[in-house]
Design a protein around this motif. Structure first.
Motif, PDB file in Angstrom:
ATOM      1  N   MET A 271      92.430  21.157  59.627  1.00 25.92           N
ATOM      2  CA  MET A 271      91.981  20.782  60.953  1.00 25.92           C
ATOM      3  C   MET A 271      91.270  21.963  61.596  1.00 25.92           C
ATOM      4  N   ALA A 272      90.156  21.700  62.230  1.00 23.97           N
ATOM      5  CA  ALA A 272      89.362  22.745  62.877  1.00 23.97           C
ATOM      6  C   ALA A 272      90.028  23.206  64.174  1.00 23.97           C
ATOM      7  N   VAL A 273      89.806  24.459  64.487  1.00 22.84           N
ATOM      8  CA  VAL A 273      90.291  25.017  65.749  1.00 22.84           C
ATOM      9  C   VAL A 273      89.277  24.695  66.828  1.00 22.84           C
ATOM     10  N   ASN A 274      89.751  24.245  67.961  1.00 25.67           N
ATOM     11  CA  ASN A 274      88.882  23.951  69.107  1.00 25.67           C
ATOM     12  C   ASN A 274      89.247  24.860  70.261  1.00 25.67           C
ATOM     13  N   TYR A 275      88.274  25.646  70.713  1.00 22.26           N
ATOM     14  CA  TYR A 275      88.484  26.554  71.827  1.00 22.26           C
ATOM     15  C   TYR A 275      88.015  25.917  73.129  1.00 22.26           C
ATOM     16  N   SER A 276      88.717  26.213  74.205  1.00 17.45           N
ATOM     17  CA  SER A 276      88.261  25.782  75.524  1.00 17.45           C
ATOM     18  C   SER A 276      87.057  26.619  75.926  1.00 17.45           C
ATOM     19  N   ASN A 277      86.301  26.172  76.928  1.00 19.65           N
ATOM     20  CA  ASN A 277      85.162  26.958  77.415  1.00 19.65           C
ATOM     21  C   ASN A 277      85.614  28.324  77.911  1.00 19.65           C
ATOM     22  N   LEU A 278      86.789  28.387  78.530  1.00 17.28           N
ATOM     23  CA  LEU A 278      87.319  29.669  78.997  1.00 17.28           C
ATOM     24  C   LEU A 278      87.531  30.606  77.809  1.00 17.28           C
ATOM     25  N   SER A 279      88.116  30.099  76.724  1.00 19.46           N
ATOM     26  CA  SER A 279      88.332  30.924  75.531  1.00 19.46           C
ATOM     27  C   SER A 279      87.015  31.336  74.891  1.00 19.46           C
ATOM     28  N   LYS A 280      86.077  30.397  74.785  1.00 20.12           N
ATOM     29  CA  LYS A 280      84.770  30.706  74.202  1.00 20.12           C
ATOM     30  C   LYS A 280      84.058  31.793  74.997  1.00 20.12           C
ATOM     31  N   THR A 281      84.128  31.695  76.314  1.00 17.49           N
ATOM     32  CA  THR A 281      83.477  32.681  77.173  1.00 17.49           C
ATOM     33  C   THR A 281      84.135  34.048  77.014  1.00 17.49           C
ATOM     34  N   SER A 282      85.460  34.082  76.926  1.00 12.91           N
ATOM     35  CA  SER A 282      86.166  35.354  76.722  1.00 12.91           C
ATOM     36  C   SER A 282      85.794  35.976  75.383  1.00 12.91           C
ATOM     37  N   LEU A 283      85.734  35.153  74.339  1.00 15.12           N
ATOM     38  CA  LEU A 283      85.339  35.659  73.021  1.00 15.12           C
ATOM     39  C   LEU A 283      83.896  36.168  73.031  1.00 15.12           C
ATOM     40  N   ALA A 284      83.006  35.458  73.700  1.00 13.83           N
ATOM     41  CA  ALA A 284      81.606  35.887  73.786  1.00 13.83           C
ATOM     42  C   ALA A 284      81.491  37.212  74.530  1.00 13.83           C
ATOM     43  N   ASN A 285      82.238  37.367  75.612  1.00 14.24           N
ATOM     44  CA  ASN A 285      82.224  38.641  76.349  1.00 14.24           C
ATOM     45  C   ASN A 285      82.783  39.772  75.496  1.00 14.24           C
ATOM     46  N   ALA A 286      83.783  39.487  74.671  1.00 12.78           N
ATOM     47  CA  ALA A 286      84.318  40.504  73.756  1.00 12.78           C
ATOM     48  C   ALA A 286      83.256  40.919  72.740  1.00 12.78           C
ATOM     49  N   LEU A 287      82.469  39.958  72.240  1.00 11.42           N
ATOM     50  CA  LEU A 287      81.377  40.297  71.317  1.00 11.42           C
ATOM     51  C   LEU A 287      80.358  41.207  71.985  1.00 11.42           C
ATOM     52  N   ILE A 288      80.019  40.912  73.229  1.00 14.84           N
ATOM     53  CA  ILE A 288      79.069  41.764  73.954  1.00 14.84           C
ATOM     54  C   ILE A 288      79.604  43.189  74.039  1.00 14.84           C
ATOM     55  N   SER A 289      80.902  43.333  74.304  1.00 14.48           N
ATOM     56  CA  SER A 289      81.497  44.674  74.371  1.00 14.48           C
ATOM     57  C   SER A 289      81.430  45.375  73.019  1.00 14.48           C
ATOM     58  N   LEU A 290      81.681  44.627  71.948  1.00 20.31           N
ATOM     59  CA  LEU A 290      81.600  45.211  70.604  1.00 20.31           C
ATOM     60  C   LEU A 290      80.181  45.631  70.251  1.00 20.31           C
ATOM     61  N   ILE A 291      79.214  44.827  70.647  1.00 21.03           N
ATOM     62  CA  ILE A 291      77.816  45.125  70.325  1.00 21.03           C
ATOM     63  C   ILE A 291      77.423  46.457  70.951  1.00 21.03           C
ATOM     64  N   GLY A 292      77.697  46.617  72.230  1.00 17.90           N
ATOM     65  CA  GLY A 292      77.456  47.889  72.900  1.00 17.90           C
ATOM     66  C   GLY A 292      76.021  48.368  72.824  1.00 17.90           C
ATOM     67  N   ASN A 293      75.839  49.670  73.021  1.00 19.37           N
ATOM     68  CA  ASN A 293      74.514  50.289  73.012  1.00 19.37           C
ATOM     69  C   ASN A 293      74.078  50.622  71.587  1.00 19.37           C
ATOM     70  N   GLY A 294      72.781  50.528  71.341  1.00 22.03           N
ATOM     71  CA  GLY A 294      72.225  50.946  70.058  1.00 22.03           C
ATOM     72  C   GLY A 294      72.388  49.944  68.933  1.00 22.03           C
ATOM     73  N   ALA A 295      72.741  48.714  69.245  1.00 24.55           N
ATOM     74  CA  ALA A 295      72.904  47.696  68.212  1.00 24.55           C
ATOM     75  C   ALA A 295      71.543  47.197  67.729  1.00 24.55           C
ATOM     76  N   THR A 296      71.560  46.512  66.582  1.00 31.89           N
ATOM     77  CA  THR A 296      70.324  45.956  66.035  1.00 31.89           C
ATOM     78  C   THR A 296      70.554  44.524  65.555  1.00 31.89           C
ATOM     79  N   LEU A 297      69.472  43.787  65.541  1.00 37.46           N
ATOM     80  CA  LEU A 297      69.426  42.457  64.962  1.00 37.46           C
ATOM     81  C   LEU A 297      68.560  42.553  63.721  1.00 37.46           C
ATOM     82  N   GLU A 298      69.080  42.129  62.585  1.00 39.52           N
ATOM     83  CA  GLU A 298      68.313  42.135  61.348  1.00 39.52           C
ATOM     84  C   GLU A 298      67.992  40.705  60.934  1.00 39.52           C
ATOM     85  N   LEU A 299      66.738  40.475  60.556  1.00 41.08           N
ATOM     86  CA  LEU A 299      66.312  39.205  59.984  1.00 41.08           C
ATOM     87  C   LEU A 299      66.188  39.410  58.487  1.00 41.08           C
ATOM     88  N   CYS A 300      66.829  38.546  57.712  1.00 35.78           N
ATOM     89  CA  CYS A 300      66.963  38.774  56.278  1.00 35.78           C
ATOM     90  C   CYS A 300      66.595  37.547  55.451  1.00 35.78           C
TER      91      CYS A 300
END
Length: 121
Positions: free
Chosen positions: A1-30
């Protein structure tokens, strides 16, 4: 069974990703299976905004010269130390995580990403 996150949880996880990305990050196309990095884009300070678990990255559209020739099929985000934070971003001309006019790149030719989003599922 798939895990379903609430919008509140999704938003918290997305904000955590932004913190992890931080300064000097890159996007690579491969190419498939990350065999070749075709283009690299810096992700600047103020990574982006979050709404209902969707990160909309700031600074796009953005242009960089392709470093190799090939067809982009995947994207990934690395932090300033070069560690992959997440991968599997879809690429295409519309309705993808990374959208541009063509996904066929030629070395030395400018590539423009029209938009960059990431949805926490």
């Amino acid at each position: 069974m798939a895990v379903n996150y609430s919008n509140l949880s999704k938003t918290s996880l997305a904000n955590a990703l932004i913190s992890l990305i931080g300064n000097g990050a890159t996007l690579e196309l491969c190419t498939a299976s990350y065999g070749t990095v075709l283009a690299t884009f810096p992700i600047g300070n103020g990574v982006g905004t979050v709404s209902n678990g969707v990160i909309t990255f700031a600074g796009f559209p953005a242009t960089a010269n392709a470093s190799a020739t090939g067809t982009a099929t995947l994207g990934r985000v690395k932090n300033s130390a070069g560690t992959v934070l997440y991968d599997g971003l879809t690429v295409g001309v519309s309705s993808a995580d990374i959208n541009f006019n063509t996904n066929s790149f030629q070395s030395g030719v400018a590539v423009t990403i029209n938009s960059l989003t990431h949805t926490v599922q």
